[in-house]
Design a protein around this motif. Structure first.
Motif, short mmCIF file in Angstrom:
data_model
loop_
_atom_site.label_atom_id
_atom_site.label_comp_id
_atom_site.label_asym_id
_atom_site.label_seq_id
_atom_site.Cartn_x
_atom_site.Cartn_y
_atom_site.Cartn_z
N ILE A 320 -110.93 -65.28 39.42
CA ILE A 320 -109.70 -66.07 39.28
C ILE A 320 -109.40 -66.28 37.80
N THR A 321 -108.15 -66.05 37.38
CA THR A 321 -107.82 -66.19 35.97
C THR A 321 -107.52 -67.64 35.58
N PHE A 322 -106.63 -68.31 36.35
CA PHE A 322 -106.23 -69.66 35.98
C PHE A 322 -106.63 -70.69 37.03
N PHE A 323 -107.02 -71.88 36.55
CA PHE A 323 -107.26 -73.00 37.44
C PHE A 323 -106.22 -74.07 37.13
N ALA A 324 -105.29 -74.28 38.07
CA ALA A 324 -104.15 -75.14 37.80
C ALA A 324 -104.29 -76.51 38.45
N MET A 325 -103.95 -77.56 37.71
CA MET A 325 -103.85 -78.90 38.29
C MET A 325 -102.98 -79.80 37.44
N ASP A 326 -102.71 -81.01 37.94
CA ASP A 326 -101.74 -81.87 37.27
C ASP A 326 -102.27 -82.53 35.99
N VAL A 327 -103.60 -82.60 35.82
CA VAL A 327 -104.13 -83.16 34.58
C VAL A 327 -105.19 -82.24 33.98
N ALA A 328 -104.87 -80.96 33.93
CA ALA A 328 -105.83 -79.98 33.41
C ALA A 328 -106.30 -80.34 32.00
N CYS A 329 -105.41 -81.01 31.21
CA CYS A 329 -105.76 -81.35 29.84
C CYS A 329 -106.90 -82.37 29.78
N LYS A 330 -107.09 -83.12 30.87
CA LYS A 330 -108.21 -84.06 30.92
C LYS A 330 -109.39 -83.47 31.68
N TYR A 331 -109.07 -82.66 32.67
CA TYR A 331 -110.11 -82.10 33.51
C TYR A 331 -110.99 -81.12 32.73
N LEU A 348 -117.70 -71.54 35.58
CA LEU A 348 -116.37 -72.08 35.91
C LEU A 348 -115.48 -72.12 34.67
N LEU A 349 -116.11 -72.18 33.49
CA LEU A 349 -115.34 -72.20 32.24
C LEU A 349 -114.73 -70.84 31.92
N ASP A 350 -115.14 -69.80 32.68
CA ASP A 350 -114.51 -68.49 32.50
C ASP A 350 -113.06 -68.49 32.97
N MET A 351 -112.74 -69.37 33.91
CA MET A 351 -111.34 -69.52 34.30
C MET A 351 -110.62 -70.17 33.14
N ARG A 352 -109.28 -70.04 33.13
CA ARG A 352 -108.53 -70.68 32.06
C ARG A 352 -107.77 -71.89 32.60
N PRO A 353 -107.76 -72.99 31.83
CA PRO A 353 -107.08 -74.20 32.31
C PRO A 353 -105.57 -73.99 32.33
N PHE A 354 -104.91 -74.60 33.27
CA PHE A 354 -103.48 -74.43 33.48
C PHE A 354 -102.93 -75.79 33.92
N LEU A 355 -102.17 -76.42 33.03
CA LEU A 355 -101.54 -77.70 33.37
C LEU A 355 -100.26 -77.39 34.11
N SER A 356 -100.11 -77.92 35.35
CA SER A 356 -98.97 -77.53 36.17
C SER A 356 -97.67 -77.86 35.44
N VAL A 357 -96.70 -76.97 35.58
CA VAL A 357 -95.52 -76.97 34.71
C VAL A 357 -94.70 -78.26 34.82
N PHE A 358 -94.48 -78.72 36.05
CA PHE A 358 -93.69 -79.94 36.21
C PHE A 358 -94.43 -81.16 35.67
N HIS A 359 -95.70 -81.29 36.02
CA HIS A 359 -96.47 -82.43 35.55
C HIS A 359 -96.59 -82.45 34.03
N ALA A 360 -96.60 -81.27 33.42
CA ALA A 360 -96.74 -81.19 31.96
C ALA A 360 -95.61 -81.93 31.25
N LYS A 361 -94.46 -82.07 31.94
CA LYS A 361 -93.31 -82.75 31.33
C LYS A 361 -93.60 -84.22 31.07
N ALA A 362 -94.60 -84.77 31.77
CA ALA A 362 -94.95 -86.17 31.54
C ALA A 362 -95.92 -86.31 30.37
N HIS A 363 -96.39 -85.16 29.85
CA HIS A 363 -97.32 -85.22 28.71
C HIS A 363 -96.50 -84.97 27.44
N ASP A 364 -97.07 -85.20 26.25
CA ASP A 364 -96.30 -84.95 25.05
C ASP A 364 -96.23 -83.45 24.75
#
Ligand SMILES: [Zn+2]
Ligand SMILES: [Zn+2]
Ligand SMILES: [Zn+2]
Ligand SMILES: [Zn+2]
Ligand SMILES: [Zn+2]
Length: 687
Positions: A320-331, A348-364
């Motif tokens: 799996i290339t990306f692991f996506a979730m709403d708070v990937a920046c914290k996870y 598991l760190l071989d996957m790449r973090p992916f902050l979901s696109v809509f949720h990312a709008k709530a981050h800076d």
């Protein structure tokens, strides 16, 4: 012992005996289900004249009928379970299909069902054929159409709901047993219900999110029966609990769930139950970027990070290339810490973090550039929020499952999940084709947009390239003000803004009930008030040009003054615009390549499926019993024939869809002949 508790005990014993009985009977059920699949040539038992074309399981003792006798008998008996038998296997016919002069013909048949007398007062309502539905009783499954009442004048309408049909307990038991036997049969024909063909063998992205509507009341039916589908889709609760305990012990509760800019809070990771009234608080789901359900677990203590970690670990047997979730920046920082303590999770760190696109709008914006899927190289147009589409579907059953027993809920959700996936997989070729066409159009638009921008800004491709690098480097830099006191206030502002934005998103998407909404609105008001005073304090500490105003910081994704180097102040806004346009083009270009690769994977999977069915055919004729009696084995052969036919139909359809697109790209679907050689034989022309 009180009367009530002895009654409860008796009831629980009976429940247990019933479930043991089902358990013992299951192999027999599987065999019988298969035996019924064997179709030998017959003569109509009514007229004794014409060859039989229909077998009706409900017209005992004379089930075999010719076309004419079938129509005569079944005009009224729409509930009868009829199969076409002309192709050496039984092909279930809806009540709306009959055989006229050896040709399958459509005829209008309505399901008799209790209906309201009227839906309005216009006197212009009529009963029409509504949704197709599989109705299941003790005798088996009926593919029928539900009646629907519609008024032509005022648009009032009535249609029955699935919930109405599965409310009674005995009905539910037979329904689940039927599904269980079917699942065993599917296992014999090696069908995988929780797998996406376009994401096999490797997967671009898996996205994980919680569904809080799928909770279950503690007071709901209490029984010790074991779920038939325990661990098939929803992970076994004990396994998850042991994993969570292990992680917590190994890491000393390192972190919690929060938003970017916030600090670790151990308290969150140890969070207790949200409410004393519920047992399961919801489901944490893992899906692929096509919305196919892959794995799930029951949440018992809020959305702790150990839950997505469990699912990630479960999924990791695949590439799996990306692991996506709403708070990937914290996870991700959490995962790094866990992996230090638990080296077996390092991969598991071989996957790449992916902050979901809509949720990312709530981050800076800085967090967005670093983590959002919209800016990840190779992510295409993946959103990372694909769980949402399954949520809408699964939540429909929530009204029923929240009152069910633990096992009943697990089974029902698993069955629903299989249905959902079947639908997704049936439509996969049209979904991918449509997605490709849409992407092509969007790419044209974005390319024009980028060109116009380059002219307007008067920049070359090289300059654009270097701006993109600038923005990325900026996002990778340090973010806090140099002055310690200012830094503390700034970090408080980041926390509060992220929290307010997250709550506002929640308000629109996840909230269940007006009470919860009201509570959420109150919290937002409180936080905004605190924010105002913290911003005032900050403004009194810094120079004029670094000051903030409340309206700016709550609109869109902000760049904080402390994230700007002084030399950048003029440029970043402009660079960001160019960066966005360049990234949009890149993602769409990637998406086109990704979809083509997915079409090929889907195609290869279909071809592989043909080979698998051939192998099973081989097994059934070489004397392998597969744990079945003779009639069951004969039935399995017929069932494999039926599945081969369905697969070929699907293959033709898929080929037609994909060839349209692949010929333009100079690729083709040649893999098929390769796989035929590999597996030693084709399935065409043999029957
Ligand atoms: Zn007849
Ligand atoms: Zn009949
Ligand atoms: Zn009306
Ligand atoms: Zn997929
Ligand atoms: Zn963030």
């Amino acid at each position: 012992m009180s009367q009530a508790s002895s009654g409860l005990l008796r009831w629980m014993t009976r429940k247990r005996q019933l479930s043991e009985w089902w358990g013992k009977e299951r192999p027999q059920l599987v065999n019988n289900m298969l035996a019924r699949q064997h179709a030998a040539p017959r003569i109509c038992q009514l007229c004794g004249n014409n060859p039989a074309v229909i077998c009706c399981s409900d017209c005992r003792p004379q089930p075999y009928l010719c076309g004419q006798c079938d129509i005569r008998v079944h005009q009224r008996q729409v509930f009868h379970n009829r199969d076409l038998m002309t192709d050496k296997f039984f092909h279930p016919l809806p009540p709306t299909t009959c055989v006229l002069d050896s040709v399958l013909t459509h005829c209008e048949r309505l399901v008799p069902l209790e209906m309201p007398d009227k839906v309005c007062n216009c006197l212009r309502s009529s009963v029409i054929a509504g949704q197709s539905i599989a109705v299941v009783t003790m005798n088996g499954r009926y593919d029928l159409r539900l009646p629907q009442i519609k008024c032509e004048a005022c648009e009032a309408s009535w249609s029955p709901e699935l919930g109405d049909l599965i409310r009674s307990d005995s009905f539910r038991q037979s329904f689940l047993e039927w599904e269980a036997a079917r699942y065993e049969v599917d296992k014999l024909t090696r069908e995988d219900h929780f797998n996406c063909p376009a994401c096999s063998p490797d997967m671009l992205a898996v996205s994980v999110d919680g569904n809080r509507k799928l909770y279950r009341f503690k007071t709901a039916a209490r029984s010790e029966e074991k779920a038939i589908f325990d661990g098939v889709f929803i992970a076994n609760d004990g396994d998850v609990q042991r994993f969570v305990d292990y992680i917590h012990t190994a890491t000393n509760h390192v972190s919690g769930r929060g938003v970017c800019g916030g600090h670790w809070s151990a308290a969150r990771e140890m969070s207790r139950k949200a409410s004393g009234k519920t047992d399961e608080e919801g489901l944490e789901l893992a899906v692929c970027r096509h919305g196919v359900l892959l794995r799930a677990l029951n949440m018992f203590r809020g959305e702790i990070f150990a839950y997505p970690l469990y699912l990630q670990q479960q999924m990791a047997s695949k590439a799996i290339t990306f692991f996506a979730m709403d708070v990937a920046c914290k996870y991700w920082p959490y995962l790094q810490k866990v992996a230090e303590k638990c080296p077996e999770l390092q991969h598991l760190l071989d996957m790449r973090p992916f902050l979901s696109v809509f949720h990312a709008k709530a981050h800076d914006f800085m967090c967005e550039v670093k983590w959002s899927g919209a800016y990840q190289e190779g992510a295409g147009s993946t959103l990372g929020e694909e769980v949402e589409q399954c949520n809408a579907f699964l939540s429909r059953i929530a009204v029923t499952t929240k009152h069910m027993s633990k096992a009943g809920r697990t089974d029902m959700l698993t069955v629903m999940g299989m249905r959902w996936n079947q639908q997704k997989i049936n439509h996969l070729s049209s979904t991918l084709t449509r997605r490709y066409q849409k992407t092509t159009v969007a790419l044209e638009e974005q390319l024009q947009n980028l060109e116009a921008m380059k002219i307007q800004m008067g920049i070359t491709d090289d300059q654009l390239e270097s701006w993109v690098i600038d923005v990325k480097q900026w996002a990778g830099g340090t973010t806090s003000p140099t002055d310690g006191a200012v830094a503390a206030v700034a970090s408080r502002i980041e926390d509060l803004v992220a929290s307010v934005k997250r709550r506002s998103q929640f308000l629109y998407k996840d909230s269940d009930g007006s009470k919860q909404r009201a509570r959420m609105r109150r919290k937002i008001r409180e936080e905004k008030a605190i924010l105002t005073s913290v911003v005032d304090k900050y403004n009194s500490m810094v120079e004029q040009e670094e000051q903030l105003n409340m309206d700016d910081i709550l609109s869109k994704s902000i760049v904080w003054p402390w994230q700007l180097k002084h030399s950048d102040v003029v440029g970043l806004a402009t660079k960001r615009k160019a960066f966005d346009a360049a990234m949009a083009v890149k993602r769409l270009e990637e998406e086109k390549r990704i979809i083509i690769a997915e079409m090929q994977k889907h195609w290869r999977d279909l071809c592989g499926r043909g080979a698998t069915l051939d192998q099973i055919s081989q097994l059934t004729v070489t004397g392998e019993t597969l744990g079945l009696l003779e009639d069951g084995l004969k039935g399995l052969q017929s069932l494999v024939l039926k599945k081969k036919k369905a697969r070929r139909t699907m293959e033709e359809h898929v080929k037609k869809m994909y060839m349209k697109i692949l010929t333009d790209t100079g690729m083709n679907l040649s893999d098929h002949s390769d796989s035929e050689e590999e597996y030693g034989g084709s399935d065409s022309g043999q029957e």
